[in-house]
Write an enzyme that holds these catalytic residues in place. Structure first.
Site, PDB file in Angstrom:
ATOM      1  N   ASP A   1      11.958 -44.484 -23.376  1.00  0.00           N
ATOM      2  CA  ASP A   1      10.772 -45.086 -23.163  1.00  0.00           C
ATOM      3  C   ASP A   1      10.159 -44.565 -21.879  1.00  0.00           C
ATOM      4  O   ASP A   1       9.081 -45.111 -21.455  1.00  0.00           O
ATOM      5  CB  ASP A   1      10.778 -46.592 -23.554  1.00  0.00           C
ATOM      6  CG  ASP A   1      11.583 -47.298 -22.302  1.00  0.00           C
ATOM      7  OD1 ASP A   1      12.277 -46.595 -21.509  1.00  0.00           O
ATOM      8  OD2 ASP A   1      11.576 -48.571 -22.143  1.00  0.00           O
ATOM      9  N   GLY A   2      10.914 -43.863 -20.963  1.00  0.00           N
ATOM     10  CA  GLY A   2      10.583 -43.271 -19.929  1.00  0.00           C
ATOM     11  C   GLY A   2      10.962 -44.048 -18.733  1.00  0.00           C
ATOM     12  O   GLY A   2      10.902 -43.553 -17.353  1.00  0.00           O
ATOM     13  N   GLU A   3      11.637 -45.252 -18.791  1.00  0.00           N
ATOM     14  CA  GLU A   3      12.304 -45.873 -17.659  1.00  0.00           C
ATOM     15  C   GLU A   3      13.405 -45.167 -17.291  1.00  0.00           C
ATOM     16  O   GLU A   3      13.986 -44.462 -17.862  1.00  0.00           O
ATOM     17  CB  GLU A   3      12.769 -47.387 -18.067  1.00  0.00           C
ATOM     18  CG  GLU A   3      11.855 -48.322 -18.416  1.00  0.00           C
ATOM     19  CD  GLU A   3      12.209 -49.697 -18.774  1.00  0.00           C
ATOM     20  OE1 GLU A   3      13.475 -49.896 -18.697  1.00  0.00           O
ATOM     21  OE2 GLU A   3      11.334 -50.650 -19.213  1.00  0.00           O
TER      22      GLU A   3
ATOM     23  N   ARG B   1     -22.068 -32.222   7.672  1.00  0.00           N
ATOM     24  CA  ARG B   1     -22.773 -32.798   6.351  1.00  0.00           C
ATOM     25  C   ARG B   1     -24.175 -32.698   6.572  1.00  0.00           C
ATOM     26  O   ARG B   1     -24.895 -33.079   7.216  1.00  0.00           O
ATOM     27  CB  ARG B   1     -22.088 -34.239   6.425  1.00  0.00           C
ATOM     28  CG  ARG B   1     -22.568 -34.984   4.947  1.00  0.00           C
ATOM     29  CD  ARG B   1     -22.001 -36.200   4.910  1.00  0.00           C
ATOM     30  NE  ARG B   1     -20.717 -36.321   4.870  1.00  0.00           N
ATOM     31  CZ  ARG B   1     -19.989 -36.226   3.785  1.00  0.00           C
ATOM     32  NH1 ARG B   1     -20.491 -35.793   2.618  1.00  0.00           N
ATOM     33  NH2 ARG B   1     -18.542 -36.116   3.826  1.00  0.00           N
TER      34      ARG B   1
ATOM     35  N   LYS C   1     -16.475 -30.120  10.115  1.00  0.00           N
ATOM     36  CA  LYS C   1     -17.385 -30.283   8.956  1.00  0.00           C
ATOM     37  C   LYS C   1     -18.665 -30.752   9.274  1.00  0.00           C
ATOM     38  O   LYS C   1     -18.724 -31.885  10.047  1.00  0.00           O
ATOM     39  CB  LYS C   1     -16.481 -31.605   8.148  1.00  0.00           C
ATOM     40  CG  LYS C   1     -14.782 -31.080   7.744  1.00  0.00           C
ATOM     41  CD  LYS C   1     -14.333 -32.199   6.904  1.00  0.00           C
ATOM     42  CE  LYS C   1     -13.114 -31.868   6.557  1.00  0.00           C
ATOM     43  NZ  LYS C   1     -12.444 -32.767   5.767  1.00  0.00           N
TER      44      LYS C   1
ATOM     45  N   ASP D   1      -9.557 -30.350  11.345  1.00  0.00           N
ATOM     46  CA  ASP D   1     -10.505 -31.093  12.091  1.00  0.00           C
ATOM     47  C   ASP D   1      -9.650 -31.468  13.486  1.00  0.00           C
ATOM     48  O   ASP D   1      -8.643 -31.137  13.615  1.00  0.00           O
ATOM     49  CB  ASP D   1     -10.805 -32.303  11.322  1.00  0.00           C
ATOM     50  CG  ASP D   1      -9.664 -33.244  10.791  1.00  0.00           C
ATOM     51  OD1 ASP D   1      -8.809 -33.309  11.682  1.00  0.00           O
ATOM     52  OD2 ASP D   1      -9.543 -33.518   9.693  1.00  0.00           O
TER      53      ASP D   1
ATOM     54  N   ASP E   1      -2.116 -27.629   8.353  1.00  0.00           N
ATOM     55  CA  ASP E   1      -2.367 -28.634   7.828  1.00  0.00           C
ATOM     56  C   ASP E   1      -1.134 -29.425   7.577  1.00  0.00           C
ATOM     57  O   ASP E   1      -0.326 -28.895   7.276  1.00  0.00           O
ATOM     58  CB  ASP E   1      -3.270 -28.739   6.856  1.00  0.00           C
ATOM     59  CG  ASP E   1      -4.159 -29.855   6.580  1.00  0.00           C
ATOM     60  OD1 ASP E   1      -3.879 -30.847   7.452  1.00  0.00           O
ATOM     61  OD2 ASP E   1      -4.990 -29.899   5.821  1.00  0.00           O
TER      62      ASP E   1
ATOM     63  N   ARG F   1      -1.886 -41.375   2.198  1.00  0.00           N
ATOM     64  CA  ARG F   1      -3.585 -41.022   2.390  1.00  0.00           C
ATOM     65  C   ARG F   1      -4.479 -42.322   1.886  1.00  0.00           C
ATOM     66  O   ARG F   1      -5.455 -42.036   2.516  1.00  0.00           O
ATOM     67  CB  ARG F   1      -4.091 -39.774   1.630  1.00  0.00           C
ATOM     68  CG  ARG F   1      -3.352 -38.389   1.975  1.00  0.00           C
ATOM     69  CD  ARG F   1      -3.609 -37.091   1.449  1.00  0.00           C
ATOM     70  NE  ARG F   1      -2.699 -37.420   0.203  1.00  0.00           N
ATOM     71  CZ  ARG F   1      -3.182 -36.253  -0.810  1.00  0.00           C
ATOM     72  NH1 ARG F   1      -3.842 -35.239  -0.717  1.00  0.00           N
ATOM     73  NH2 ARG F   1      -2.318 -36.445  -1.956  1.00  0.00           N
ATOM     74  N   GLN F   2      -3.868 -43.085   1.074  1.00  0.00           N
ATOM     75  CA  GLN F   2      -4.711 -44.161   0.638  1.00  0.00           C
ATOM     76  C   GLN F   2      -4.612 -45.408   1.723  1.00  0.00           C
ATOM     77  O   GLN F   2      -3.973 -46.333   1.291  1.00  0.00           O
ATOM     78  CB  GLN F   2      -4.626 -44.692  -0.529  1.00  0.00           C
ATOM     79  CG  GLN F   2      -5.009 -43.695  -1.560  1.00  0.00           C
ATOM     80  CD  GLN F   2      -4.796 -43.932  -3.193  1.00  0.00           C
ATOM     81  OE1 GLN F   2      -4.796 -45.064  -3.448  1.00  0.00           O
ATOM     82  NE2 GLN F   2      -4.069 -43.149  -3.970  1.00  0.00           N
TER      83      GLN F   2
END
EC number: 2.7.6.1
Length: 281
Positions: free
Chosen positions: A33-35, A187, A185, A161, A211, A90-91
């Site tokens: 089941d992927g576990e 805009r 950058k 940046d 980077d 990144r979040q």
């Protein structure tokens, strides 16, 4: 004892060689089941367990939690979790109403099973504050100077940046010569964004674009095509995610070679982050 995640086996082996620590016999299994299921050796009882596991996928995050739990249950005296690449970092903000701070969510989960955390070149240093245990960043950027050609012509080390100029400076300092600069950058509207270098002249010069992460390669490719007639262009990145057609995009933009570390183990992992991690341990 070093306990490797399935995505960091080469790096864990390099770290074992650099530190002299034993490399544990970890097994990785999965169910229909992927576990997932990991198993650590009983010899970890009474020892410090150093878990080395990048988390580029959600499954890899689960694997880290399982390694921590198994090591603790096996009697490890201390657990240090090394995240060569920390997914979701990144979040680091709720960019729209109703969104989670995903970096904080995963950091809290990881904190429950460890005494200390190390992560290599986090996207933002503020991510370290999301952990509930002591956490520190490790700088592997200087390692990226090693695979660069020794004959770079009047090199320019460019960051994406202004905020990432420290990484470009680290690579330049390790290489021993050259100047640093950053892209800008601009805009023009909500969806119209152009990327261009600062005032630096690149005509006839070798350019190294640095980077911390190269993911899709779209923004970097656009930036590279804006350069004014460089002699050669190289890309140096700590975390070479290179998702989808990223490598092709960079090649079409004129990039001669891409160099990365083994925080993400792939074809361009030319150098290891192990020496930097060993120093931090």
């Amino acid at each position: 004892m070093l306990l490797s995640g399935s995505s960091s086996q080469s790096l864990a082996a390099a770290l074992a060689a650099a530190t002299g620590e034993r490399l544990g016999d970890v097994t990785y299994d999965s169910f229909p089941d992927g576990e997932q299921l990991v198993t650590v050796p009983p010899a970890v009882d009474g020892e410090r367990a150093v878990i080395v596991a990048s988390t580029p996928t959600s499954d890899a995050h689960i694997e880290v939690l399982q390694l921590q739990d198994a090591a603790r249950d096996a009697g490890a005296s201390e657990i240090i979790t090394v995240l060569p690449y920390m997914g979701y970092a990144r979040q680091d903000d709720a960019f729209d109403p109703g969104q989670p701070v995903s970096a904080r969510a995963v950091a809290r989960a990881i904190s429950t099973g460890t005494d200390r955390v190390l992560t290599v070149n986090p996207h933002e240093d503020g991510v370290l504050e999301c952990f509930d245990v002591p956490a520190a960043g490790v700088d592997a950027a200087p390692q990226l100077a090693a695979p660069l050609p020794a004959d770079l012509t009047d090199p320019v080390f460019l960051s994406p940046d202004h905020g990432a100029t420290d990484l470009a400076t680290s690579v330049r300092d390790a290489y021993g010569t050259g100047v640093t600069d950053h892209f800008q950058k601009v805009r023009h509207s909500g969806s119209d964004v152009t990327v261009e270098p600062s005032e630096i002249q690149t005509a006839g010069r070798d350019v190294v674009v640095t980077d911390d992460i190269v993911a899709t390669g779209t923004t970097m490719s656009e930036a590279i095509t804006a350069l004014d007639d460089p002699a050669r262009v190289f890309v140096a990145t700590v975390h070479p995610l290179l998702a989808g057609s990223a490598r092709l995009k960079l090649a079409r933009a004129g990039v001669e070679a891409v160099y990365g570390t083994d925080t993400i183990e792939c074809a361009v992992s030319e150098v290891s982050a192990a020496p930097a991690i060993a120093d931090a341990l």
